[in-house]
Design an enzyme around this catalytic site. Sequence first.
Site, PDB file in Angstrom:
ATOM      1  N   ARG A  77       4.524   9.190   0.015  1.00 47.23           N
ATOM      2  CA  ARG A  77       4.747   9.940   1.291  1.00 47.23           C
ATOM      3  C   ARG A  77       5.481   9.173   2.326  1.00 47.23           C
ATOM      4  O   ARG A  77       6.504   9.677   2.872  1.00 47.23           O
ATOM      5  CB  ARG A  77       3.230  10.364   1.973  1.00 47.23           C
ATOM      6  CG  ARG A  77       2.959  11.805   1.589  1.00 47.23           C
ATOM      7  CD  ARG A  77       1.334  11.688   1.680  1.00 47.23           C
ATOM      8  NE  ARG A  77       0.931  10.945   0.895  1.00 47.23           N
ATOM      9  CZ  ARG A  77       0.657  10.988  -0.520  1.00 47.23           C
ATOM     10  NH1 ARG A  77       0.851  12.225  -1.006  1.00 47.23           N
ATOM     11  NH2 ARG A  77       0.108  10.022  -1.206  1.00 47.23           N
ATOM     12  N   THR A  78       5.033   7.956   2.544  1.00 44.42           N
ATOM     13  CA  THR A  78       5.501   7.140   3.739  1.00 44.42           C
ATOM     14  C   THR A  78       7.091   6.895   3.145  1.00 44.42           C
ATOM     15  O   THR A  78       7.792   6.758   4.006  1.00 44.42           O
ATOM     16  CB  THR A  78       4.704   5.839   3.735  1.00 44.42           C
ATOM     17  OG1 THR A  78       3.415   6.123   4.156  1.00 44.42           O
ATOM     18  CG2 THR A  78       5.280   5.142   4.981  1.00 44.42           C
ATOM     19  N   LYS A 121      11.126 -13.954  -6.366  1.00 46.24           N
ATOM     20  CA  LYS A 121      11.405 -15.320  -6.764  1.00 46.24           C
ATOM     21  C   LYS A 121      11.131 -16.250  -5.501  1.00 46.24           C
ATOM     22  O   LYS A 121      11.353 -17.425  -5.370  1.00 46.24           O
ATOM     23  CB  LYS A 121      12.967 -15.401  -6.573  1.00 46.24           C
ATOM     24  CG  LYS A 121      13.674 -14.483  -7.681  1.00 46.24           C
ATOM     25  CD  LYS A 121      15.137 -14.667  -7.555  1.00 46.24           C
ATOM     26  CE  LYS A 121      15.823 -13.674  -8.258  1.00 46.24           C
ATOM     27  NZ  LYS A 121      17.457 -13.795  -7.977  1.00 46.24           N
ATOM     28  N   HIS A 139      -1.037   0.821  10.269  1.00 48.22           N
ATOM     29  CA  HIS A 139      -0.069   1.660   9.659  1.00 48.22           C
ATOM     30  C   HIS A 139       0.390   2.686  10.931  1.00 48.22           C
ATOM     31  O   HIS A 139      -0.234   3.591  10.865  1.00 48.22           O
ATOM     32  CB  HIS A 139      -0.523   2.369   8.562  1.00 48.22           C
ATOM     33  CG  HIS A 139       0.254   3.085   7.552  1.00 48.22           C
ATOM     34  ND1 HIS A 139       1.637   3.572   7.954  1.00 48.22           N
ATOM     35  CD2 HIS A 139      -0.131   3.756   6.444  1.00 48.22           C
ATOM     36  CE1 HIS A 139       1.991   4.138   7.048  1.00 48.22           C
ATOM     37  NE2 HIS A 139       1.121   4.464   5.933  1.00 48.22           N
ATOM     38  N   ARG A 167       6.947  -2.060   3.914  1.00 43.94           N
ATOM     39  CA  ARG A 167       5.598  -1.964   3.977  1.00 43.94           C
ATOM     40  C   ARG A 167       5.153  -3.343   3.100  1.00 43.94           C
ATOM     41  O   ARG A 167       5.855  -3.818   2.037  1.00 43.94           O
ATOM     42  CB  ARG A 167       5.341  -0.959   3.156  1.00 43.94           C
ATOM     43  CG  ARG A 167       3.778  -1.098   2.430  1.00 43.94           C
ATOM     44  CD  ARG A 167       3.382   0.513   1.755  1.00 43.94           C
ATOM     45  NE  ARG A 167       3.175   1.406   2.712  1.00 43.94           N
ATOM     46  CZ  ARG A 167       2.733   2.412   2.531  1.00 43.94           C
ATOM     47  NH1 ARG A 167       2.103   2.807   1.118  1.00 43.94           N
ATOM     48  NH2 ARG A 167       2.209   3.303   3.316  1.00 43.94           N
TER      49      ARG A 167
HETATM   50  C1  NCD Z   1      -2.294   5.405   3.106  1.00 45.84           C
HETATM   51  C2  NCD Z   1      -1.729   3.569   2.999  1.00 45.84           C
HETATM   52  O1  NCD Z   1      -0.774   3.346   2.622  1.00 45.84           O
HETATM   53  O2  NCD Z   1      -2.307   3.129   4.124  1.00 45.84           O
HETATM   54  N1  NCD Z   1      -1.292   6.050   2.667  1.00 45.84           N
HETATM   55  C3  NCD Z   1      -0.255   6.577   3.296  1.00 45.84           C
HETATM   56  O3  NCD Z   1       0.650   5.631   3.740  1.00 45.84           O
HETATM   57  N2  NCD Z   1      -0.164   7.791   3.540  1.00 45.84           N
HETATM   58  C4  NCD Z   1      -3.529   5.342   2.723  1.00 45.84           C
HETATM   59  C5  NCD Z   1      -3.961   4.970   1.185  1.00 45.84           C
HETATM   60  O4  NCD Z   1      -3.094   4.461   0.573  1.00 45.84           O
HETATM   61  O5  NCD Z   1      -5.078   5.266   1.131  1.00 45.84           O
END
Ligand code: NCD
Length: 300
Positions: free
Chosen positions: A51-52, A81, A130, A102
């Site tokens: 999703r993200t 590396k 997040h 991320r």
């Molecule tokens: C979450 C995350 O990555 O922190 N997912 C997301 O971004 N929708 C929650 C998860 O991975 O459980």
Amino acid sequence: MKHVLSAEQYNRESLEQLFELTDDIKKNPTKYAKKLDGKIVAVMFYEPSTRTRMSFQTAILRLGGQYIATENAASNSSGKKGETLQDTVKILQGYADAIVIRHSSDTWPEEAAKIATVPIINGGAGKGEHPTQALLDLYTIREHRKSLDGVKVAILGDLLNGRTIHSLLKLVSLYKNVEVYGLSKECFALPQKYIDMLASRGIQYKKCNNFNDIPKDVDVMYHTRIQSERFEGDFGREEFIINKEILSQFSEHTIVLHPLPRNEEISEDIDNDPRAMYFTQAVNGLYVRMGLFVQAFEDK
Ligand code: NCD
């Protein structure tokens, strides 16, 4: 320059600005279709995501921008590396107008911000924060409830490692007369620093032992997956599962949210209940992220 590093950078006013912009984008997407014309965004995900990452990429495309990305930065970028994230940021900002990251480190956003010359957007930082998820979570609650003052939220699941929970608490506690209930296995209890943060904002955190301790008229039950990739060992399965029987004990106004992906903590037998809003929540992520890009480039 408008970074999105932590939920802490928001106040009620800036949240309302973002949410009104998001409302408008949702209503009139064509008005924004060229907002990122000529812009390139680098998307670097060192941890798995559906999703993200894809909603960020879709947001860029829907705004008329373009992105450069690696499918899996942990194995396909020079991070593999031994390149530091700071060096990677220094390089990418020579190519792109903003960078979405991320990474498994909790502290990378502060480090990246020190050297960034383009907006940096936090798409997840270890078990820390997040923020963009919390923004879309709060936006979804606001769509449902209108006023965020007086909202009653129950948080469930992995309160220890769940970065979405940590950011959401920072946002929801900006409002008045908020109540926060927590239900988790003891090994995944909410860290004291978040309980203290809530207390410093006048919110007494109410730790629950089972579903009966959560008020039946709670506005939101926000469940999360056990973040098994964040710890060694086996702490067993989720004990507190929201299913049809549990949900039937709650008010018709109680919505169920989850950042997804889910494991067993939300039973599929509630997916068609109008209170199950996790799929709507995920779609809202696209619009909120479009709003964040519009702001990132407007404030420049
Ligand atoms: C979450 C995350 O990555 O922190 N997912 C997301 O971004 N929708 C929650 C998860 O991975 O459980």
